[in-house]
Design an enzyme around this catalytic site. Structure first.
Site, PDB file in Angstrom:
ATOM      1  N   GLU A  25      -1.525  -9.578   3.700  1.00 36.92           N
ATOM      2  CA  GLU A  25      -0.908  -9.583   4.903  1.00 36.92           C
ATOM      3  C   GLU A  25      -2.005 -10.228   5.853  1.00 36.92           C
ATOM      4  O   GLU A  25      -2.275 -10.963   6.779  1.00 36.92           O
ATOM      5  CB  GLU A  25      -0.311  -8.786   5.854  1.00 36.92           C
ATOM      6  CG  GLU A  25      -1.589  -7.313   5.810  1.00 36.92           C
ATOM      7  CD  GLU A  25      -1.511  -6.363   5.194  1.00 36.92           C
ATOM      8  OE1 GLU A  25      -0.489  -6.804   4.258  1.00 36.92           O
ATOM      9  OE2 GLU A  25      -1.151  -5.251   5.820  1.00 36.92           O
ATOM     10  N   CYS A  55       0.907  -1.643  -0.208  1.00 39.41           N
ATOM     11  CA  CYS A  55      -0.464  -0.017  -0.243  1.00 39.41           C
ATOM     12  C   CYS A  55       0.434   1.401  -0.058  1.00 39.41           C
ATOM     13  O   CYS A  55       1.592   1.606  -0.595  1.00 39.41           O
ATOM     14  CB  CYS A  55      -0.621  -0.410   0.696  1.00 39.41           C
ATOM     15  SG  CYS A  55      -2.398   1.222   1.026  1.00 39.41           S
ATOM     16  N   HIS A  59      -3.879  -5.132   0.590  1.00 40.61           N
ATOM     17  CA  HIS A  59      -2.946  -5.867   1.283  1.00 40.61           C
ATOM     18  C   HIS A  59      -3.295  -7.073   2.166  1.00 40.61           C
ATOM     19  O   HIS A  59      -3.716  -7.416   2.440  1.00 40.61           O
ATOM     20  CB  HIS A  59      -3.481  -4.883   2.824  1.00 40.61           C
ATOM     21  CG  HIS A  59      -3.388  -3.933   3.251  1.00 40.61           C
ATOM     22  ND1 HIS A  59      -2.777  -3.366   4.074  1.00 40.61           N
ATOM     23  CD2 HIS A  59      -4.051  -2.313   2.846  1.00 40.61           C
ATOM     24  CE1 HIS A  59      -2.546  -2.084   3.837  1.00 40.61           C
ATOM     25  NE2 HIS A  59      -3.431  -1.627   3.239  1.00 40.61           N
TER      26      HIS A  59
HETATM   27  N1  GLN Z   1      -1.878   6.583   2.267  1.00 43.44           N
HETATM   28  C1  GLN Z   1      -1.886   6.207   1.752  1.00 43.44           C
HETATM   29  C2  GLN Z   1      -3.123   6.177   0.920  1.00 43.44           C
HETATM   30  O1  GLN Z   1      -3.961   6.870   1.659  1.00 43.44           O
HETATM   31  C3  GLN Z   1      -1.506   4.824   1.978  1.00 43.44           C
HETATM   32  C4  GLN Z   1      -2.823   4.536   2.771  1.00 43.44           C
HETATM   33  C5  GLN Z   1      -2.555   2.453   3.198  1.00 43.44           C
HETATM   34  O2  GLN Z   1      -1.231   2.038   3.227  1.00 43.44           O
HETATM   35  N2  GLN Z   1      -3.045   2.046   3.664  1.00 43.44           N
HETATM   36  O3  GLN Z   1      -3.464   5.827  -0.118  1.00 43.44           O
END
Ligand code: GLN
Length: 542
Positions: free
Chosen positions: A515, A387, A513
């Site tokens: 994970e 992310c 994600h």
């Molecule tokens: N802050 C970034 C976004 O909002 C990444 C978010 C995250 O890593 N979960 O896109």
């Protein structure tokens, strides 16, 4: 069959109630039952989405995009229970629903009270979890008996157990047996904890006693005598130096599942725990270790990246190596410090074999993450960006390969000339405006021949999202022409879901994600391949 098991805790918190509840779930699944897991959280927040990682640890995201308590992550790692918004019940949700009904006139002018209105709302949410495929619902009640906040949930459990009838709803209570000087185990706090349960009107059917060692026969008998629990229903959860994933097997050897089945009036059936035994064999046969640098901003708190750390451990089981977590506060790598001093072979504790930049929000520490990405790219060290970690790869590429010094995400610099990561509405070519957080399960399509495709061994990937910003399509051509690989897209091709470095052993960033879905018995394929790449690099060097 619809059976319910309420898991509560006493004496103190952090005894491993979530792991105990999940382990029981794993054992019942091993007996072929369909298990559903639910968490009741006594806090007043409606969900965990707004809670700071400093306060509350990771936010666990479900397929349907609920931002829940990190305990649901335990359920996902130990059991196959489907998990959605409905599996996390908070005081905030319950009161919100009751107040909405009251405003809507649904209570027909009656006085709205904790009993029966709040407890009815709790009971109906618990009942709703059991669909026609469900055999057993395991309900974990957060907090400790005696907490003011837990009272409505315990009261709902009491009513539920009473109404369900014998054998249809059980109480499993987890307590602590401390050891005092001289090595003596003390049962008094457990006796008091059970008394508190009885004052709430609940007689525990099963006790799980957390203690430094396994309880002997006479201690179990003594606890049974004082608590009205059968001696064969007093179990030990001893401190272990292997892994929490051995706990289902430790309970199995004490016959926890058999006793629970018997109390529920379910005939005993064959137990298949092969995946758990295989996992423990993998644990014991790991050779050597890899040092993985996690470059983030909540490094002093283990729970903030809980699912990431667990997934790395699972990957180590699959890759046959121990994974040593080296938690690096990204602020430390910001200039003028030379990143070699922190990441290179001369660093205290030794060099880093792989770098992982996990998800995150906000500006702090970003520059250090970009430095870590550039360092991994140029030193050919495996890198896994999740992310925010993927967005960091894109910023690094913009700055250091395309030469745009100010390349950035508009989350961190709204005035940059090169917003390589931005909100959808800021990308003029996109007509369909998004703008809110992308949350929950969605499909990505992997490009054959990429690390992404190799890992999943298929084109269609389903993982969960939690972010607001996106790879900017305005720069897609520049990125591709300069060699960055775009290895994953949304099915309509509209959004970039994954990028990879060319001429590099393993540098992968994903906007989702992975994970959240990793299990000890089935590591997520990207985590596995990342650890394998780190392992192979290390082995080739020694
Ligand atoms: N802050 C970034 C976004 O909002 C990444 C978010 C995250 O890593 N979960 O896109």
């Amino acid at each position: 069959m619809n059976k319910f098991i309420f898991v509560s805790g006493g004496v103190c918190s952090s005894l491993g109630k979530g792991v105990a509840a999940s382990s029981l779930g794993a054992l019942l699944e091993g007996r072929g039952l369909n298990v559903r897991m639910v968490k009741c959280d006594p806090y007043i927040n409606v969900d965990a989405g707004t809670m700071s990682p400093y306060q509350h640890g990771e936010v666990y995201v479900t397929d349907d995009g609920a931002e829940t308590d990190l305990d649901l992550g335990n359920y996902a790692r130990f059991t196959n229970s489907p998990l959605s918004r409905a599996n996390s019940i908070t005081t905030g949700q319950v009161y919100e629903a009751v107040i909405r009904k009251e405003r809507g006139g649904e209570y027909l002018g009656r006085c709205v009270q904790v009993i029966p209105h709040i407890t009815d709302e709790i009971k109906s949410r618990i009942t709703a979890i059991a669909d026609s495929d469900t055999d057993v619902v395991i309900v974990e009640i957060g907090g400790t008996v005696g907490d003011i906040e837990s009272v409505p949930f315990l009261e709902a459990a009491r009513q539920f157990i009473h109404e369900a009838g014998k054998g249809n709803a059980l109480s499993v209570h987890l307590t602590l047996i401390p050891e005092v000087a001289g090595g003596e185990l003390k049962t008094k706090p457990t006796q008091h904890s059970v008394k508190s349960m009885q004052e709430q009107g609940i007689q525990p059917d099963v006790l799980i006693c957390r203690a430094p060692v396994m309880l002997d026969e006479s201690t179990r008998k003594k606890i049974a005598l004082f608590t009205n629990v059968d001696p064969d229903a007093v179990f030990s959860s001893c401190d272990i130096n292997t892994t929490i994933y051995e706990i289902p097997l430790i309970f199995f050897e004490q016959k926890l599942d058999q006793v629970v089945l018997k109390k529920m009036g379910v005939e005993s059936r064959h137990a298949d725990l092969k995946p758990w035994y295989t996992m423990m064999e993998q644990f014991a046969s790991r050779k050597g270790a890899v040092r993985i640098g996690i470059v983030g901003k909540y490094m002093d708190l283990h729970d903030s990246y809980k699912s990431v750390y667990e997934a790395l451990f699972h990957a180590g089981l699959a890759g046959g190596v121990e994974v040593e977590l080296v938690k690096i506060d990204s602020a430390r790598i910001e200039e003028p410090e030379n990143p070699d001093n922190i990441l290179g072979p001369g660093a205290p504790g030794g060099g880093i074999d792989g770098i992982l930049v996990p998800g995150g929000f906000g500006h702090r520490g970003i520059e250090g993450m970009v430095t870590a990405s550039a360092w991994a790219r140029t030193h050919k060290v495996p890198y896994f960006g999740i992310c925010l970690g993927m967005q960091i790869m894109v910023i690094d590429w913009g700055r250091n390969i395309l030469g745009w010094e100010d390349a950035d995400s508009t989350e961190f610099n709204g005035n940059t000339e090169h917003p390589v990561i931005s909100l959808l509405e800021e990308q003029i070519e996109v007509t369909d405006l998004g703008g809110t957080m992308r949350l929950g399960k969605s499909e990505s399509v992997a490009e054959p021949g990429t690390h992404l495709f190799t890992a999943y061994r298929e084109e269609r990937i389903f993982e969960r999202h939690r972010h607001r910003y996106e790879f900017s399509n305005i720069y897609r051509k520049n990125m591709l022409n300069s060699g960055l690989r775009i290895s994953g897209l949304t099915p309509d091709g509209g959004l970039v879901e994954a990028v990879e470095w060319p001429d590099h052993p393993w540098g992968v960033g994903v906007q989702f994600h992975p994970e959240f879905k990793s299990k000890p018995t089935a590591a997520n394929p990207l985590f596995r391949d990342f650890i394998v790449a780190a392992r192979d690099r290390k082995r080739s060097q020694t």
